[in-house]
Design an enzyme around this catalytic site. Structure first.
Site: not given
Ligand code: F6P
Length: 540
Positions: A211, A274-275, A391, A205, A360, A501
């Site tokens: 990452e 995002g979620r 189990h 987003k 979150e 972060k």
């Molecule tokens: O660090 C949390 C977060 O901002 C989430 O809310 C989001 O889904 C995820 O990182 C990934 O964010 P992006 O889609 O901006 O890479």
């Protein structure tokens, strides 16, 4: 908190003092209609909450709590597109992405529906082209593998549903997900891929996530290195980037600066959290896996749940009831965690998805008013697929002495009907909720005793199809929203994740290049970094 709301919480606490001792055995013994009284059905989805420690009295109090918290007003504000995410001054319009029909939806004076429809048309065209083999990579061969590079909400929903719906997935197109910055996620996958036939989706987003961008840079270099490895290298490299690198983002400008072709960007708006973004172009890898028709079924199931949530009376309103049961367990009876156990190997990733959705959204202890909450809010979620979980860690649920409610999910018809399997799966699911509820409190010797009274809800879906999954996920979204209202939380921001972060960026130079830490940090963190350096330099 308004005096009415404070009084409603106090009434609940008072009632809990008398009801805490209620046993599920008694509740069932005293009411032969308990199942029909404490279950509801929406469009083929059954929600049975009769094995929760809820009485008519507690439910009535919980419904009064919802009234006192003005849940229906908040719901209208959500659906009207008000900026209810106040800390970011944004609406939360994920439901708009699954809306049917031609009705406009205005946000700050602009109808958002035409843009949603235009993006959905592009998703259909692009996914049709890739799935049919018409879309070609730099070598002229069709695409055979998709790699989604994204994390959190840009990963969990599509990943979970690609697994859940693999029975209807494309027969030859492999859809992979890489989230972790740990190269152990991307590197082994790259070894298996053919650069000529692999399409990368950079799903972010913000287009700033460490990452995702680290993985995207590595993937881009891998593609360029492979495509450029011939006499017509420069031309093939340009083709590779233009045809095999896609971005899904709310920041098209940043994606373009990264080198993604403007016509390879599938946008979505910043009013999609995002979620909650699975329903937007973030769903692209899923669309590639199952096709746009099936994705539209997912949207239709979610839209049906939106309609139900908006219009059904409180006593029959499935997401509202889910929320009230959860609040009773966590904020009144004191459960600090609950388990999600889908009896479906295909749904094994559901707990991971719900962890982000609920934890979150509502893992907060400061209310909208800036004041500390009076009581603990969101419980932790853990879980895994049944029967495996039985189990591994169900022992603690049966005899561990902690209040740990469970959400079971059962599917009536299997996608993979091997003789004798599915019946055993369903029997195990229902037996576990029975054993947790009623136990065997008189068993002898004592170590065999199961006290029971462990509450659970069970969702039953007729099939694991996009429509019913859409309805189930939308129900959990609305549950999360209602709980946020009851606790007085803004469920749509996530400031807590920012600090870590920021600190990682600060520590990175010291780890990357052995330079001294720019700023002082605690002795533990400094010691850990020094230890890693020593190991790397073979001093330890
Ligand atoms: O660090 C949390 C977060 O901002 C989430 O809310 C989001 O889904 C995820 O990182 C990934 O964010 P992006 O889609 O901006 O890479």
């Amino acid at each position: 908190m308004t005096p009415t709301l404070a009084a409603a919480w106090k009434d609940l606490d008072d009632l809990a003092r008398t009801e805490r001792g209620l046993s599920l055995r008694e509740l069932f013994a005293n009411d032969t209609a308990r199942f029909s009284r404490f279950s509801c059905r929406v469009g083929g989805l059954l929600f049975d909450y009769s094995k929760q420690r809820i009485s008519e009295a507690s439910l009535a109090h919980l419904l009064r709590l919802a009234e006192a918290a003005e849940v229906s007003d908040w719901r209208e504000r959500l659906f009207a597109g008000e900026a209810i995410n106040t800390s970011e001054d944004r609406a939360a319009l994920h439901f708009a992405l699954r809306r049917r029909g031609v009705e406009p939806l205005f946000v700050r004076g602009v109808d958002v529906m035409p843009e949603i429809r235009a993006t959905q048309t592009r998703l259909r065209e692009f996914s049709d082209a890739v799935r049919s083999g018409r879309w070609r990579g730099y070598s002229g061969e069709p695409i055979r593998a998709i790699v989604n590079l994204g994390i959190g909400g840009s990963d969990l929903g599509p990943r979970m549903l690609t697994t859940a719906l693999r029975a209807i997935g494309h027969p030859t197109l492999a859809v992979h997900y890489v989230a972790n910055v740990d190269s152990a996620d991307l590197a082994p996958l790259l070894e298996t891929l053919d650069p000529r036939t692999t399409l990368f989706i950079v799903a972010s987003k913000t287009f700033t996530t460490l990452e995702t961008l680290t993985n995207a840079v590595t993937a881009r270099e891998w593609l360029i290195a492979n495509a450029g490895d011939s006499s017509d290298g420069p031309e093939r490299t340009a083709q590779a980037l233009a045809r095999q690198f896609v971005a899904v983002t709310a920041r098209s400008d940043t994606a373009i600066s990264f080198g993604i072709a403007p016509d390879m960007i599938f946008p979505f708006s910043d009013w999609v959290g995002g979620r909650f973004s699975l329903w937007s172009s973030i769903g692209l890898p899923l669309v590639l896996a199952i096709g746009m028709d099936a994705f539209e079924q997912l949207l239709a199931g979610a839209a049906a749940m939106d309609k139900h949530f908006r219009t059904a009376p409180a006593r029959e309103n499935l997401p509202l009831l889910m929320a009230l049961v959860g609040v009773w367990n966590s904020s009144v009876l004191g459960a600090s965690a609950y388990a999600v156990v889908p009896y479906s190997q295909s749904l094994a990733l559901l707990p991971d998805y719900l962890q982000q959705l609920e934890m979150e959204s509502n893992g907060k202890s400061i209310g909208r008013d800036g004041q500390p909450l009076q009581r603990p809010a969101a419980p932790a979620i853990f879980g895994g697929a049944g029967t495996n979980a039985q189990h591994a860690w169900f022992q603690l649920l049966h005899q561990g002495g902690r209040l740990l409610p469970v959400d079971f999910v059962a599917i009536v018809e299997s996608d993979y009907p091997l003789p004798g399997h599915h019946e055993r799966l369903l029997a195990s699911c229902f037996a576990q909720s029975e054993a947790l509820a009623f136990g065997e409190p008189e068993a002898d010797p004592a170590y065999r005793r199961c006290p029971g009274n462990q509450p659970s809800s069970t969702f039953v879906l007729p099939r694991l199809d996009p429509y019913h999954l859409g309805a189930l996920l939308a129900a959990y979204e609305h549950k999360t929203f209602v709980q946020g209202v009851l606790w007085g939380i803004n469920s749509f921001d996530q400031w807590g994740v920012e600090l870590g972060k920021h600190l990682a960026q600060r520590l990175l130079p010291a780890i990357e290049s052995n330079t001294p830490l720019a700023t002082r940090c605690d002795t533990s963190t400094a010691g850990l970094i020094a230890h890693c350096r020593a190991v790397r330099e073979r001093h330890l």
